[in-house]
Write a protein that holds these residues in place. Structure first.
Motif, PDB file in Angstrom:
ATOM      1  N   VAL A 118       0.816  -1.218   0.019  1.00 29.14           N
ATOM      2  CA  VAL A 118      -0.078  -0.031   0.029  1.00 29.14           C
ATOM      3  C   VAL A 118       0.879   1.382   0.044  1.00 29.14           C
ATOM      4  O   VAL A 118       0.423   2.341  -0.066  1.00 29.14           O
ATOM      5  CB  VAL A 118      -1.022   0.066   1.224  1.00 29.14           C
ATOM      6  N   ASP A 119       2.181   1.242   0.097  1.00 27.38           N
ATOM      7  CA  ASP A 119       3.110   2.321  -0.182  1.00 27.38           C
ATOM      8  C   ASP A 119       3.468   2.665  -1.670  1.00 27.38           C
ATOM      9  O   ASP A 119       2.907   3.282  -2.189  1.00 27.38           O
ATOM     10  CB  ASP A 119       4.401   2.235   0.868  1.00 27.38           C
ATOM     11  N   ASN A 217      14.999   5.155 -10.850  1.00 24.65           N
ATOM     12  CA  ASN A 217      15.418   6.257  -9.947  1.00 24.65           C
ATOM     13  C   ASN A 217      14.249   7.130  -9.680  1.00 24.65           C
ATOM     14  O   ASN A 217      13.450   7.426 -10.443  1.00 24.65           O
ATOM     15  CB  ASN A 217      16.446   7.231 -10.520  1.00 24.65           C
ATOM     16  N   SER A 220      11.829  12.910  -8.137  1.00 25.86           N
ATOM     17  CA  SER A 220      11.106  14.025  -7.169  1.00 25.86           C
ATOM     18  C   SER A 220       9.723  13.281  -6.816  1.00 25.86           C
ATOM     19  O   SER A 220       9.280  12.404  -7.030  1.00 25.86           O
ATOM     20  CB  SER A 220      10.897  15.310  -8.100  1.00 25.86           C
ATOM     21  N   LEU A 221       9.147  14.118  -5.707  1.00 24.49           N
ATOM     22  CA  LEU A 221       8.224  13.668  -5.144  1.00 24.49           C
ATOM     23  C   LEU A 221       7.166  14.998  -5.127  1.00 24.49           C
ATOM     24  O   LEU A 221       7.519  16.083  -5.033  1.00 24.49           O
ATOM     25  CB  LEU A 221       8.183  13.437  -3.718  1.00 24.49           C
ATOM     26  N   SER A 222       5.792  14.806  -5.322  1.00 20.99           N
ATOM     27  CA  SER A 222       4.895  15.837  -5.250  1.00 20.99           C
ATOM     28  C   SER A 222       3.709  15.477  -4.224  1.00 20.99           C
ATOM     29  O   SER A 222       3.501  14.199  -4.305  1.00 20.99           O
ATOM     30  CB  SER A 222       4.459  16.243  -6.541  1.00 20.99           C
ATOM     31  N   LEU A 223       2.888  16.066  -3.598  1.00 20.53           N
ATOM     32  CA  LEU A 223       1.734  15.960  -3.378  1.00 20.53           C
ATOM     33  C   LEU A 223       0.706  16.412  -4.286  1.00 20.53           C
ATOM     34  O   LEU A 223       0.631  17.191  -5.077  1.00 20.53           O
ATOM     35  CB  LEU A 223       1.431  16.884  -1.849  1.00 20.53           C
ATOM     36  N   PRO A 224      -0.799  15.656  -4.136  1.00 17.48           N
ATOM     37  CA  PRO A 224      -1.669  15.880  -5.131  1.00 17.48           C
ATOM     38  C   PRO A 224      -2.131  17.493  -4.631  1.00 17.48           C
ATOM     39  O   PRO A 224      -2.095  17.722  -3.415  1.00 17.48           O
ATOM     40  CB  PRO A 224      -2.828  14.969  -4.785  1.00 17.48           C
ATOM     41  N   ARG A 227      -7.839  19.618  -2.893  1.00 18.27           N
ATOM     42  CA  ARG A 227      -9.339  19.841  -2.979  1.00 18.27           C
ATOM     43  C   ARG A 227      -9.884  20.820  -2.197  1.00 18.27           C
ATOM     44  O   ARG A 227      -9.678  20.355  -0.857  1.00 18.27           O
ATOM     45  CB  ARG A 227     -10.190  18.471  -3.208  1.00 18.27           C
TER      46      ARG A 227
ATOM     47  N   ILE B 117       8.274   0.539 -14.235  1.00 21.79           N
ATOM     48  CA  ILE B 117       7.807   1.782 -13.409  1.00 21.79           C
ATOM     49  C   ILE B 117       6.192   1.594 -13.587  1.00 21.79           C
ATOM     50  O   ILE B 117       5.854   1.391 -14.804  1.00 21.79           O
ATOM     51  CB  ILE B 117       8.182   2.830 -14.103  1.00 21.79           C
ATOM     52  N   SER B 118       5.662   0.994 -12.629  1.00 24.63           N
ATOM     53  CA  SER B 118       4.282   0.670 -12.743  1.00 24.63           C
ATOM     54  C   SER B 118       3.181   1.550 -12.367  1.00 24.63           C
ATOM     55  O   SER B 118       3.638   2.553 -11.671  1.00 24.63           O
ATOM     56  CB  SER B 118       3.811  -0.504 -11.514  1.00 24.63           C
ATOM     57  N   ARG B 134       3.851   8.528 -11.239  1.00 22.09           N
ATOM     58  CA  ARG B 134       3.070   7.518 -10.721  1.00 22.09           C
ATOM     59  C   ARG B 134       2.804   7.953  -9.202  1.00 22.09           C
ATOM     60  O   ARG B 134       3.352   8.497  -8.365  1.00 22.09           O
ATOM     61  CB  ARG B 134       3.756   6.173 -10.612  1.00 22.09           C
ATOM     62  N   ILE B 136       1.781   6.991  -5.385  1.00 20.97           N
ATOM     63  CA  ILE B 136       2.514   6.212  -4.118  1.00 20.97           C
ATOM     64  C   ILE B 136       1.553   6.477  -3.094  1.00 20.97           C
ATOM     65  O   ILE B 136       0.766   7.432  -2.892  1.00 20.97           O
ATOM     66  CB  ILE B 136       3.839   6.442  -3.845  1.00 20.97           C
ATOM     67  N   TYR B 137       1.502   5.594  -2.174  1.00 14.55           N
ATOM     68  CA  TYR B 137       0.342   5.622  -1.076  1.00 14.55           C
ATOM     69  C   TYR B 137      -0.851   5.751  -1.554  1.00 14.55           C
ATOM     70  O   TYR B 137      -1.778   6.680  -1.207  1.00 14.55           O
ATOM     71  CB  TYR B 137       0.900   6.765  -0.121  1.00 14.55           C
ATOM     72  N   GLY B 139      -2.163   7.297  -4.111  1.00 14.80           N
ATOM     73  CA  GLY B 139      -2.431   8.789  -4.420  1.00 14.80           C
ATOM     74  C   GLY B 139      -2.442   9.947  -3.500  1.00 14.80           C
ATOM     75  O   GLY B 139      -2.520  10.792  -3.801  1.00 14.80           O
ATOM     76  N   LYS B 140      -2.011   9.359  -2.169  1.00 14.90           N
ATOM     77  CA  LYS B 140      -1.694  10.575  -1.224  1.00 14.90           C
ATOM     78  C   LYS B 140      -0.604  11.291  -1.526  1.00 14.90           C
ATOM     79  O   LYS B 140      -0.249  12.511  -1.130  1.00 14.90           O
ATOM     80  CB  LYS B 140      -1.334   9.879   0.295  1.00 14.90           C
ATOM     81  N   ALA B 141       0.413  10.732  -2.516  1.00 15.72           N
ATOM     82  CA  ALA B 141       1.515  11.303  -3.141  1.00 15.72           C
ATOM     83  C   ALA B 141       1.795  11.046  -4.510  1.00 15.72           C
ATOM     84  O   ALA B 141       1.344   9.979  -4.800  1.00 15.72           O
ATOM     85  CB  ALA B 141       2.679  11.194  -2.009  1.00 15.72           C
ATOM     86  N   PHE B 142       2.632  11.816  -5.222  1.00 14.34           N
ATOM     87  CA  PHE B 142       3.116  11.157  -6.577  1.00 14.34           C
ATOM     88  C   PHE B 142       4.669  11.494  -6.543  1.00 14.34           C
ATOM     89  O   PHE B 142       5.274  11.932  -5.753  1.00 14.34           O
ATOM     90  CB  PHE B 142       2.615  11.978  -7.503  1.00 14.34           C
ATOM     91  N   GLU B 143       5.314  10.296  -7.209  1.00 10.32           N
ATOM     92  CA  GLU B 143       6.667  10.286  -7.536  1.00 10.32           C
ATOM     93  C   GLU B 143       7.132  10.328  -9.018  1.00 10.32           C
ATOM     94  O   GLU B 143       6.128   9.733  -9.917  1.00 10.32           O
ATOM     95  CB  GLU B 143       7.484   9.118  -6.912  1.00 10.32           C
ATOM     96  N   GLN B 144       7.860  10.937  -9.323  1.00  7.20           N
ATOM     97  CA  GLN B 144       8.455  11.224 -10.607  1.00  7.20           C
ATOM     98  C   GLN B 144       9.781  10.364 -10.762  1.00  7.20           C
ATOM     99  O   GLN B 144      10.746  10.316  -9.860  1.00  7.20           O
ATOM    100  CB  GLN B 144       8.911  12.545 -10.858  1.00  7.20           C
ATOM    101  N   LYS B 145       9.734   9.352 -11.700  1.00  4.34           N
ATOM    102  CA  LYS B 145      10.761   8.008 -11.672  1.00  4.34           C
ATOM    103  C   LYS B 145      11.333   8.313 -13.255  1.00  4.34           C
ATOM    104  O   LYS B 145      10.547   8.507 -14.024  1.00  4.34           O
ATOM    105  CB  LYS B 145      10.173   6.720 -11.429  1.00  4.34           C
ATOM    106  N   SER B 146      12.569   7.876 -13.351  1.00  6.23           N
ATOM    107  CA  SER B 146      13.232   7.472 -14.670  1.00  6.23           C
ATOM    108  C   SER B 146      14.032   6.212 -14.379  1.00  6.23           C
ATOM    109  O   SER B 146      14.341   5.628 -13.369  1.00  6.23           O
ATOM    110  CB  SER B 146      14.056   8.784 -15.134  1.00  6.23           C
ATOM    111  N   SER B 280      -9.828  10.669  -4.680  1.00  6.56           N
ATOM    112  CA  SER B 280      -9.553  12.304  -4.745  1.00  6.56           C
ATOM    113  C   SER B 280      -9.116  12.644  -6.093  1.00  6.56           C
ATOM    114  O   SER B 280      -9.044  13.849  -5.964  1.00  6.56           O
ATOM    115  CB  SER B 280      -9.073  12.749  -3.495  1.00  6.56           C
ATOM    116  N   GLN B 281      -8.420  11.891  -6.893  1.00  7.37           N
ATOM    117  CA  GLN B 281      -8.309  12.532  -8.221  1.00  7.37           C
ATOM    118  C   GLN B 281      -9.214  12.259  -9.104  1.00  7.37           C
ATOM    119  O   GLN B 281      -8.984  12.866 -10.532  1.00  7.37           O
ATOM    120  CB  GLN B 281      -6.681  11.575  -8.724  1.00  7.37           C
TER     121      GLN B 281
END
Lengths: 255, 324
Positions: A118-119, A217, A220-224, A227, B117-118, B134, B136-137, B139-146, B280-281
């Motif tokens: 779930v992570d 790799n 970066s990370l982002s939050l949605p 809303r 990358i799934s 994509r 993670i959690y 949709g509580k957060a997103f990561e950019q991967k290469s 929530s998306q």
């Protein structure tokens, strides 16, 4: 039967995600056994109790993962193995390579895991391990019956139920509905402290850091985007229903 | 060095899946000038579908048509993919993040020694390198991967990329023979199609979802009627699944499915954080709940405070008026 469970420790699903300094903050976070892996642990215990044998729970992770493994021991697993995750990247290729190397050293009848974590939620590791070991697999199972060296399983395929017959040894991943995981009992928790707990490093698995180098790799990370609460419709129910359909046409333009 | 992208397309219920066209679009975003795109279609009696698919592929379409391939089997489909890879060496393999894609992609990745990358929701070009976003959690957060190198495997979440446009002239279809190995260790005995004729939850444009407030399995009936009028799918919260009102395959949330429809109608769902992660998306969220303090209203674009058993049938009636 030699039954193994691949287990991951994850954030509790109640946790909110906070990003600080470009990382997911683990400050004060409560950890649990990945909920899908919990079904796998329970199923392993049920199969052992029906057919005899031992249940070994295996995880690749940092030292804190020992707590999740101890929980699985307290639920009733017989042995735990923690593969040192500090020298293994979180990439699914890397984790699967390490787990496959470990299983390659064991005599395996059945390996269970969760459908996904779930992570990170890649849903790759179990199927990769099956392929690396040359074992058949079925993912997302909701029923498992073992008899005569064969497993009859039901799997959830986007709402359809597939029934499969799979020759053992094999790997299965657990979907919700497979069983109802038990809580560790107090005597279980006491007994868990005395059960075998093995720690392994890359060298013990015959691997080098180059063997498990990450193939992907994180950049970066982002939050949605957050809303905002919208509007509460007024009037009697018939009026609200009419207004809603109207708003979807004129404001949201989706109908 | 030019690369070859191979899209493994998918048949469901006798049609090409929309997500396969989205996967083709993913290839065209990720590729560079001079890279080639090919597609693979596996199934039974797929001549027409292969021709349809070719209409979207500026390259070759490898069609593998055999009665024993009507139903997905991991070993059989993998054998087919391996045969195709003898004709075309892939640098990047792209599948939908569907039941089939989730099952087959990691096997292909392990076979190729590839990174994967799934569940990709967006792709950008960054100086010749594709960057994949994509959740993670859930949709509580997103990561950019290469990727650090090749080969590469990617799975695409349905409903997030636009489908590939049609091409002219269509791609060249190459038929590849399949000889069943006869030594499969996993055999599909039976499929109970609970979803035939219904819209798949992850691909649905509109979802009507029920929670504890639905109160019983019968309580889902008005939701199903509304979903039918909207050509949508019915989902559920964990509370409704745990209470036995519906099947776990309908569950939306951090455990369960993550969905991104255009309209999400939450009926009798309080809005626990795990559920919000899974929906929530969505583009527009509508909440119907008796409790004005329910957290679901904090994320809803439109809220109706009221009894879902009164409101939902009224909505069905109103939608029917404008849609029929």
């Amino acid at each position: 039967m030699n039954i193994y469970v691949m287990l991951k420790q994850t954030f509790d699903t109640e946790e909110r995600i906070v990003i600080s300094n470009g990382q997911i903050s683990d400050d004060g976070v409560k950890y649990v056994i990945n909920p899908y892996d919990e079904y796998a642990v329970e199923e392993a215990l049920l199969q052992r109790d029906a057919h005899g044998g031992t249940v070994t729970v295996v995880s690749v992770g940092p030292e804190r993962t020992a707590e999740a493994l101890r929980t699985a021991l307290a639920m009733g697993a017989d042995e735990a193995v923690l593969i040192d995750g500090d020298s293994i990247p979180g990439d699914e290729f890397s984790i699967a390579t390490a787990l496959a190397a470990y299983f390659g050293q064991q005599s395996v009848d059945l390996i269970l895991g969760g459908n996904f974590s779930v992570d990170s939620g890649g849903g790759q590791v179990a199927v990769r391990v099956a392929h690396l070991l040359g074992l058949p697999h079925a993912s997302s199972i909701t029923k498992l019956d073992i008899a005569g060296g064969k497993a009859s399983v039901q799997r959830d395929a986007e709402g359809d139920t597939e029934s499969l017959e799979v020759a053992l040894p094999a790997i299965f991943t657990a979907q919700q509905g497979l069983n109802e995981p038990r809580y560790p009992s107090l005597p279980g928790i006491m007994k868990a402290k005395k059960k075998p707990f093995q720690r392994l490093g890359l060298g013990d698995l015959g691997l080098t850091e180059a063997n498990v180098a990450a193939k992907t790799n994180r950049l970066s990370l982002s939050l949605p985007p957050e809303r905002k609460a919208g509007q509460i419709l007024k009037g009697d129910p018939a009026q609200q229903a009419a207004d809603l359909v109207q708003l979807l046409r004129t404001e949201a333009k989706l109908i | 060095m030019s690369k070859t992208f191979v899209v493994v397309a998918e048949v469901r219920g006798g049609s090409l899946r929309q997500v396969s066209l989205e996967a083709l679009q993913a290839a065209s975003i990720a590729k560079n000038e001079g890279d080639a795109v090919a597609a693979v279609l596996i199934g039974s009696q797929i001549t027409t579908l292969a021709a349809d698919l070719a209409g979207y592929v500026d390259g070759r379409v490898y069609a593998v048509d055999h009665p024993e391939l009507e139903i997905y089997n991991a070993e059989a489909y993998f054998d087919v993919v391996q045969n195709v890879f003898e004709q075309v060496t892939p640098d990047v393999v792209i599948l939908g993040h569907t039941a089939l894609g989730r099952d087959l992609a990691p096997k292909i990745a392990a076979h190729l020694g590839a990174g994967q990358i799934s569940d990709v929701t967006a792709i950008e070009q960054n100086g010749g390198e594709a960057v994949y976003t994509r959740p993670i959690y859930a949709g509580k957060a997103f990561e950019q991967k290469s990727f650090t190198g090749g080969p590469q495997v990617v799975t695409i979440r349905p409903n997030n990329l636009s489908p590939a446009p049609s091409v002219s002239p269509p791609g060249e279809i190459i038929e590849i023979d399949y000889a069943p190995s006869g030594s499969l260790r996993s055999i599909v005995k039976d499929i109970v199609r609970k979803t035939s004729g219904k819209v798949d939850l992850t691909e649905a444009k509109i979802i009507v979802s029920g929670g504890r407030g639905v109160k019983s399995a019968e309580g889902f009936k008005p939701l199903e009627e509304l979903a039918d009028v909207l050509h949508g799918a019915v989902g559920a919260s964990r509370a409704a699944c745990d209470a036995g009102y519906c099947d776990y395959s309908m569950q939306i949330g951090q455990t369960g499915k993550v969905v991104t429809p255009e309209i999400y109608i939450a009926c009798g769902i309080s809005g626990a954080i795990q559920h919000l992660a899974g929906m929530s998306q969505s583009r527009v969220i509508i909440a119907i709940n008796k409790d004005p303090e329910a957290p679901i209203f904090k994320v809803a674009d439109y809220g109706i405070v009221g009894d879902l058993f009164e409101v939902v049938p009224l909505l069905t009636r109103e939608f029917r008026k404008v849609l029929v």
